[in-house]
Each structure stands twice: as C-alpha cells, then as structure tokens.
Scaffold this motif. Structure first.
Motif, PDB file in Angstrom:
ATOM      1  N   PHE A  67       0.856  -1.193   0.000  1.00 38.70           N
ATOM      2  CA  PHE A  67       0.000   0.000   0.000  1.00 38.70           C
ATOM      3  C   PHE A  67       0.888   1.237   0.000  1.00 38.70           C
ATOM      4  CE2 PHE A  67      -3.531   2.408   2.423  1.00 38.70           C
ATOM      5  CZ  PHE A  67      -4.278   2.621   1.278  1.00 38.70           C
ATOM      6  N   ASN A  73       0.473   5.381   0.677  1.00 37.85           N
ATOM      7  CA  ASN A  73      -0.743   5.644   1.451  1.00 37.85           C
ATOM      8  C   ASN A  73      -0.656   5.178   2.894  1.00 37.85           C
ATOM      9  OD1 ASN A  73      -2.801   6.827  -0.461  1.00 37.85           O
ATOM     10  ND2 ASN A  73      -2.300   4.979  -1.615  1.00 37.85           N
ATOM     11  N   LYS A  97       0.264   4.681   6.581  1.00 34.74           N
ATOM     12  CA  LYS A  97       0.866   5.576   7.572  1.00 34.74           C
ATOM     13  C   LYS A  97       0.807   4.907   8.935  1.00 34.74           C
ATOM     14  CE  LYS A  97       2.458   9.520   9.251  1.00 34.74           C
ATOM     15  NZ  LYS A  97       3.824   9.997   8.953  1.00 34.74           N
ATOM     16  N   HIS A 104      -1.720  -2.693   3.528  1.00 34.18           N
ATOM     17  CA  HIS A 104      -3.091  -2.765   4.012  1.00 34.18           C
ATOM     18  C   HIS A 104      -3.511  -4.225   3.945  1.00 34.18           C
ATOM     19  CE1 HIS A 104      -4.919  -1.754  -0.266  1.00 34.18           C
ATOM     20  NE2 HIS A 104      -3.981  -2.645  -0.332  1.00 34.18           N
ATOM     21  N   GLU A 163      -7.023  -0.296   6.460  1.00 31.95           N
ATOM     22  CA  GLU A 163      -5.998   0.562   5.882  1.00 31.95           C
ATOM     23  C   GLU A 163      -5.487   1.550   6.927  1.00 31.95           C
ATOM     24  OE1 GLU A 163      -7.220   0.376   1.197  1.00 31.95           O
ATOM     25  OE2 GLU A 163      -7.848   2.173   2.310  1.00 31.95           O
ATOM     26  N   MET A 218      -4.059   4.846   8.003  1.00 31.50           N
ATOM     27  CA  MET A 218      -3.977   6.179   7.415  1.00 31.50           C
ATOM     28  C   MET A 218      -3.518   7.187   8.475  1.00 31.50           C
ATOM     29  SD  MET A 218      -4.973   5.305   4.372  1.00 31.50           S
ATOM     30  CE  MET A 218      -5.501   6.694   3.390  1.00 31.50           C
ATOM     31  N   ASN A 229      -3.168  -0.008  -4.843  1.00 29.29           N
ATOM     32  CA  ASN A 229      -3.589   1.385  -4.831  1.00 29.29           C
ATOM     33  C   ASN A 229      -4.615   1.644  -5.928  1.00 29.29           C
ATOM     34  OD1 ASN A 229      -1.956   2.471  -2.706  1.00 29.29           O
ATOM     35  ND2 ASN A 229      -0.189   2.168  -4.017  1.00 29.29           N
ATOM     36  N   PRO A 230      -5.440   2.675  -5.792  1.00 32.08           N
ATOM     37  CA  PRO A 230      -5.561   3.615  -4.682  1.00 32.08           C
ATOM     38  C   PRO A 230      -6.265   2.974  -3.478  1.00 32.08           C
ATOM     39  CG  PRO A 230      -7.279   4.041  -6.283  1.00 32.08           C
ATOM     40  CD  PRO A 230      -6.411   2.972  -6.871  1.00 32.08           C
ATOM     41  N   PRO A 231      -6.598   3.764  -2.425  1.00 31.35           N
ATOM     42  CA  PRO A 231      -7.313   3.205  -1.281  1.00 31.35           C
ATOM     43  C   PRO A 231      -8.604   2.501  -1.685  1.00 31.35           C
ATOM     44  CG  PRO A 231      -6.468   5.370  -0.752  1.00 31.35           C
ATOM     45  CD  PRO A 231      -6.211   5.178  -2.216  1.00 31.35           C
TER      46      PRO A 231
END
Length: 325
Positions: free
Chosen positions: A80, A83, A85, A139, A152, A154, A171-173
């Motif tokens: 992931f 994105n 974190k 993720h 996920e 974030m 990706n994306p989320p």
C-alpha cells in the motif's frame, strides 16, 4: 504488488497472488497453539489459536504475508505504498507493529465480527522489525465465511471497510477502488444487445463480447476490476477439487508474467512468486509457485498443534511434471 480474493462454494476459500521482484525464501509456516509470540510493546502471548500461512524465510519470527487460523479466520497483507501511515505509540490503545498484526489477530480472534470490534482499540506503530528489515507499507484483507473487510492504516488511524466484492489489490485506497467499479457496470458474462444505433445492425462476431472494456493490464486498479469481474461471475461445482481449481483460475486471471513489469536493470521484473489458497473450514493451505504449476497442499490439522515450536515447509519451486508414457 499483489491481489487477494475470497471465493465461496460449499466452503470458504481465501488467498492471494504474491507479486514482487525478489523472493525472500518464503516458507509455509505453522505456529502451533503454544508457540510464544513476543511483541514489541504489549505482553507476549503464550497460548493462542494455531495458524498456518506463508511467511518470509526468517527463522526467528513468522513474518506472515498471509495466513489462516484453526477457526477459519484468514488475512493477507498487500503493498500500500504512498498511502500507508504508521503512527507513534498511543496511550490507552493496543500498540502493535504491522509485522505483528497478522499473528495478533489470528492468535486472538475467530471471526471478522470479533476483529472489527478489536480494531477500534488497535494502533499500528512505526517500529521496524530490524535494521535490515524495515516495515513495508501495507493494508490488509480479512475474511471468513461471513464476509470480508479491508483495513488501511492512514494518517488519522485505521480505516475499516466492508468488502462486498471480496477482492483487494494495492492502490488507490479501497473506497476509491470500489467507486471505480462504476465504470464497468455495463459489463456482462453474456453477449450484449446492439444499443449503438437502431439504424443498422452490428454483428455478434465472437463469444465474450459482454466483457469488452474489462481491463487487461497489470496495474493494481485494473487488476482490481478484472479479478472482481472474474470472481463475481465464477462458476464451479462444490467439490474440494473443483472449488480449489476455480480459485486458482480466479487469481490466475491477474497473475504477472516474468518480464512484463520492469523494475530495474539488470533483468529485474515483478512477477507472481506464489499463489495461495486456503480452505479455511478445514485449515488446508494450497499453493502454486511461478515455476511449479502443480498444486501443493499442507494441512494444519495434521500437525501437533499443542507444540511450542514453529513448523516450516519450504515452498516447492521446481516444476513437477507428470509423464504418462
């Protein structure tokens, strides 16, 4: 980059394509009920649910890529990048690292419902496994026979999504991936009617024309749409052999061939290193590797699950060919 999916016939199946440019000597790794899991910031777990999965070839700790526990709960972690974190330790939360996430959940919980409740109190902290093995941005798809969720990490904490399509790529989320399926709502497993114009006829010159417009490239967003369509329209019998075979065909629709995704010189390409398939009801892991098309199976319940020692089976990567004459 990777693709995960579930599939339900008489039983629940779950697995993934592991796509990467480098193998880390992956092993089938079984953690019996009394294997001691040590964690960075919380107390060790001396007794837990047994689990089976594919892990990196690091003997000191099972770094699971995907796994299933004896109760049928299954998880896969997917890249992931850009994105994910991970945060600092938070007081009052259960602070675990991303590489502890799969063992913690599979060791303690039996169902997706239990996991969703537990996630309210979990914080994924930014602590590397070691100087040589930094954290991967991940993720996760978590699944059982009742359904699936996506988790996920974030900036503002964990996002948890119900996953009605039973698919995850990179990706994306996830919420944006789901929205993108609106672009393909007209696709069908049946040939379409001519709605182009009433003024002239257009020929139905081939089978499969209902899927014209379905992506075929290897990007994560295209793989999401492709495997979601393939899974949603998959048909097989309920037998173990038919179900497992169909599952491998679902993920085979988006496997990556060596040479098609260039990474770096000299001759470094991303490819599907292995594909896993878990029969979660019976705790059986099936897998294939890039150079071994034969399906290999490992049964969790055939091992001594009250042991305290990890059990390893190196992935069989050489082609197994059955000669009949």
């Amino acid at each position: 980059m990777c693709t995960a999916s579930n599939y339900i016939t008489k039983k629940h199946y779950f697995g993934r394509n592991f796509d990467y440019e480098i193998s880390y000597n992956e092993k089938v790794t079984i953690a019996p009920r009394n294997y001691k899991f040590d964690f960075k910031l919380i107390d060790s777990i001396d007794s837990h649910y047994a689990m089976i999965g594919v892990a990196a070839g690091v003997d000191a700790y099972p770094l699971y890529y995907d796994a299933c526990n004896e109760n049928g709960l299954s998880i896969a972690g997917l890249n992931f990048a850009g994105n994910a974190k991970y945060l600092d330790e938070k007081k009052g939360m259960i602070n675990i690292t991303p590489f502890e996430f799969i063992p913690y959940l599979l060791g303690n919980f039996s169902t997706v419902t239990e996991v969703k409740e537990a996630l309210k109190n979990i914080n994924l902290v930014n602590i590397n496994f070691s100087d040589e093995l930094p954290l991967s941005p991940l993720h996760w798809m978590i699944s059982d026979e009742s359904g699936a969720i996506v988790v996920e990490p974030m900036e503002d904490g964990l996002k948890v999504y119900d996953n009605p399509v039973g698919v995850l790529t990179n990706n994306p989320p996830f919420d944006k991936q789901m929205f993108s399926l609106n672009d393909y709502r007209s696709l069908s497993n049946k040939n379409p009617e001519n709605t182009f114009s009433d003024s002239f006829d257009l020929d139905e010159y081939s089978r499969g024309m209902g899927a014209i417009g379905l992506p075929g490239d290897l990007s994560s967003s295209s793989r999401f749409a492709k495997v979601a369509f393939t899974r949603a329209n998959s048909y097989s019998g309920d037998s173990e052999e038919e179900s497992v075979s169909q599952f491998f065909h679902i993920l085979g629709s988006v496997e990556q061939q060596n040479g098609c995704t260039f990474i770096a010189d000299p001759d470094l390409y991303e490819y599907t290193i292995y594909t896993s398939c878990y029969n979660t009801a019976d705790s059986v892991l099936y897998y294939r590797t890039y150079n071994n098309s034969q399906i290999t199976a490992v049964k969790l319940m055939s091992e001594d699950l009250d042991s305290g020692d990890l059990i390893h089976y190196k992935l069989i990567t050489d082609e197994q060919i059955s000669f009949i004459n």
